[in-house]
Design a protein around this motif. Sequence first.
Motif, PDB file in Angstrom:
ATOM      1  N   ALA A  79     -30.282  60.729 -22.276  1.00 45.26           N
ATOM      2  CA  ALA A  79     -28.940  60.715 -22.877  1.00 45.26           C
ATOM      3  C   ALA A  79     -28.133  61.903 -22.369  1.00 45.26           C
ATOM      4  CB  ALA A  79     -29.043  60.754 -24.395  1.00 45.26           C
ATOM      5  N   GLY A  80     -26.947  61.634 -21.883  1.00 42.64           N
ATOM      6  CA  GLY A  80     -26.103  62.691 -21.343  1.00 42.64           C
ATOM      7  C   GLY A  80     -26.287  62.933 -19.864  1.00 42.64           C
ATOM      8  N   GLY A  81     -27.322  62.347 -19.255  1.00 48.65           N
ATOM      9  CA  GLY A  81     -27.551  62.521 -17.828  1.00 48.65           C
ATOM     10  C   GLY A  81     -26.555  61.715 -17.012  1.00 48.65           C
ATOM     11  N   LYS A  82     -26.183  62.227 -15.869  1.00 53.65           N
ATOM     12  CA  LYS A  82     -25.206  61.551 -15.027  1.00 53.65           C
ATOM     13  C   LYS A  82     -25.379  62.010 -13.583  1.00 53.65           C
ATOM     14  CE  LYS A  82     -21.802  65.100 -16.213  1.00 53.65           C
ATOM     15  NZ  LYS A  82     -20.467  65.366 -16.796  1.00 53.65           N
ATOM     16  N   MET A  83     -24.707  61.321 -12.693  1.00 55.35           N
ATOM     17  CA  MET A  83     -24.693  61.699 -11.292  1.00 55.35           C
ATOM     18  C   MET A  83     -23.482  62.601 -11.043  1.00 55.35           C
ATOM     19  SD  MET A  83     -25.832  58.167  -9.371  1.00 55.35           S
ATOM     20  CE  MET A  83     -26.457  59.099  -7.970  1.00 55.35           C
ATOM     21  N   ILE A  84     -23.634  63.505 -10.083  1.00 52.10           N
ATOM     22  CA  ILE A  84     -22.582  64.477  -9.808  1.00 52.10           C
ATOM     23  C   ILE A  84     -22.202  64.427  -8.336  1.00 52.10           C
ATOM     24  CG2 ILE A  84     -23.319  66.011 -11.673  1.00 52.10           C
ATOM     25  CD1 ILE A  84     -24.663  67.762  -9.564  1.00 52.10           C
ATOM     26  N   VAL A  85     -21.068  65.043  -8.028  1.00 53.88           N
ATOM     27  CA  VAL A  85     -20.573  65.154  -6.659  1.00 53.88           C
ATOM     28  C   VAL A  85     -20.403  66.626  -6.341  1.00 53.88           C
ATOM     29  CG1 VAL A  85     -18.750  64.553  -5.043  1.00 53.88           C
ATOM     30  CG2 VAL A  85     -19.358  62.951  -6.855  1.00 53.88           C
ATOM     31  N   THR A  86     -21.109  67.111  -5.333  1.00 58.58           N
ATOM     32  CA  THR A  86     -21.020  68.518  -4.939  1.00 58.58           C
ATOM     33  C   THR A  86     -20.178  68.719  -3.689  1.00 58.58           C
ATOM     34  OG1 THR A  86     -23.089  68.332  -3.682  1.00 58.58           O
ATOM     35  CG2 THR A  86     -23.255  69.051  -5.976  1.00 58.58           C
ATOM     36  N   ASP A  87     -19.764  67.622  -3.073  1.00 62.89           N
ATOM     37  CA  ASP A  87     -18.930  67.685  -1.875  1.00 62.89           C
ATOM     38  C   ASP A  87     -17.554  67.129  -2.212  1.00 62.89           C
ATOM     39  OD1 ASP A  87     -17.914  67.909   0.619  1.00 62.89           O
ATOM     40  OD2 ASP A  87     -19.204  66.412   1.565  1.00 62.89           O
ATOM     41  N   VAL A  88     -16.516  67.738  -1.653  1.00 64.01           N
ATOM     42  CA  VAL A  88     -15.143  67.321  -1.966  1.00 64.01           C
ATOM     43  C   VAL A  88     -14.913  65.860  -1.607  1.00 64.01           C
ATOM     44  CG1 VAL A  88     -12.712  67.738  -1.451  1.00 64.01           C
ATOM     45  CG2 VAL A  88     -14.284  69.672  -1.674  1.00 64.01           C
ATOM     46  N   THR A  89     -15.434  65.422  -0.468  1.00 66.84           N
ATOM     47  CA  THR A  89     -15.210  64.051  -0.005  1.00 66.84           C
ATOM     48  C   THR A  89     -16.378  63.117  -0.308  1.00 66.84           C
ATOM     49  OG1 THR A  89     -16.091  64.630   2.188  1.00 66.84           O
ATOM     50  CG2 THR A  89     -13.706  64.860   1.851  1.00 66.84           C
ATOM     51  N   GLY A  90     -17.367  63.614  -1.053  1.00 70.44           N
ATOM     52  CA  GLY A  90     -18.555  62.804  -1.304  1.00 70.44           C
ATOM     53  C   GLY A  90     -18.273  61.535  -2.078  1.00 70.44           C
ATOM     54  N   SER A  91     -17.361  61.595  -3.039  1.00 65.50           N
ATOM     55  CA  SER A  91     -17.068  60.418  -3.858  1.00 65.50           C
ATOM     56  C   SER A  91     -16.430  59.296  -3.042  1.00 65.50           C
ATOM     57  CB  SER A  91     -16.138  60.808  -5.011  1.00 65.50           C
ATOM     58  OG  SER A  91     -14.935  61.380  -4.508  1.00 65.50           O
ATOM     59  N   PHE A  92     -15.883  59.618  -1.879  1.00 64.68           N
ATOM     60  CA  PHE A  92     -15.294  58.583  -1.013  1.00 64.68           C
ATOM     61  C   PHE A  92     -16.278  58.115   0.053  1.00 64.68           C
ATOM     62  CE2 PHE A  92     -13.128  57.502   2.972  1.00 64.68           C
ATOM     63  CZ  PHE A  92     -12.387  56.406   2.563  1.00 64.68           C
ATOM     64  N   PHE A  93     -16.908  59.069   0.761  1.00 68.62           N
ATOM     65  CA  PHE A  93     -17.723  58.703   1.907  1.00 68.62           C
ATOM     66  C   PHE A  93     -19.074  58.107   1.517  1.00 68.62           C
ATOM     67  CE2 PHE A  93     -14.857  61.642   4.191  1.00 68.62           C
ATOM     68  CZ  PHE A  93     -14.512  60.812   5.244  1.00 68.62           C
ATOM     69  N   VAL A  94     -19.663  58.543   0.420  1.00 71.86           N
ATOM     70  CA  VAL A  94     -20.968  58.000   0.037  1.00 71.86           C
ATOM     71  C   VAL A  94     -20.886  56.507  -0.267  1.00 71.86           C
ATOM     72  CG1 VAL A  94     -22.808  58.087  -1.680  1.00 71.86           C
ATOM     73  CG2 VAL A  94     -21.908  60.206  -0.714  1.00 71.86           C
ATOM     74  N   PRO A  95     -19.928  56.034  -1.084  1.00 73.98           N
ATOM     75  CA  PRO A  95     -19.820  54.572  -1.253  1.00 73.98           C
ATOM     76  C   PRO A  95     -19.526  53.838   0.057  1.00 73.98           C
ATOM     77  CG  PRO A  95     -18.644  55.695  -3.001  1.00 73.98           C
ATOM     78  CD  PRO A  95     -19.036  56.735  -2.006  1.00 73.98           C
TER      79      PRO A  95
END
Length: 272
Positions: A79-95
């Motif tokens: 509970a409360g666990g989630k995925m994070i983004v440590t790179d500025v462009t990670g949320s775009f390039f990873v998908p």
Amino acid sequence: MTTNPNDPNQAPADAAAAGTVAGGAATPGEDTFISHLIELRDRIIRAGIAVIVVFVGLVYWAPDIFRLLARPLLQNLPAGGKMIVTDVTGSFFVPMKVTMMVAFVIALPIVLYQLWAFVAPGLYQHEKKLVVPLVGSSYFLFLCGMAFAYFVVFPTIFRVMVHYNAPLGAEMNTDIDNYLSFVLTMFLCFGVTFEVPIVVVLLVRMGFVQLKKLKEIRPYVVVGAFVVSAVVTPPDVVSQLILAVPLVILYEAGLIAARFFVPRVAANLPVV
């Protein structure tokens, strides 16, 4: 224009033209090699276009595809666990990377067909009969390995990891880029693992190893399976067993398949 063979001013030009023709003429071997390179280029372009077309068709759903890939982890986080983004462009390039990977898997039959069309003219008829079922079964088994990793391995590993983190009081918030690297590694490992029956059949079919010899080295294969699983999986017993046991089972399946698909003489089996 009329040329005068006695004109000294025209002789060098005629000689140069003759030299150009002689020097520019390609030998039959060079012409064949160049034509093969051109055909290979065209096949690669067609395969690349197929992957790009599928990617363009899927890119709108890239976030949904990534969430589907991340589901085994998200379902096992506390509970409360989630995925994070440590790179500025990670949320775009990873998908985008995930979508490209899916596009490649979907377009892989077209890619394999282009490869087949390039090498088929140089194969004998009996080799062509062997390659088609070989490529088809290899593709199917690789997909089975990926499915096994997604539906069985990932939930088990993430559940075990969450259990280990609980006594430490550490929150399991995984970076999406690191998660993608882990997932791709596991997909590759289990995809290749599920190719073991094909490798066994090929070894016996081509006469590199006798079926009797492959049966004799079973103990070494079992030890090697556990060594490989210890290297490529997380350092826990459950993860190692999840890879090692299927590897041994698939090796036995390859031995059984070799008895049916390999001629009895080549398989070193008694003729009934």
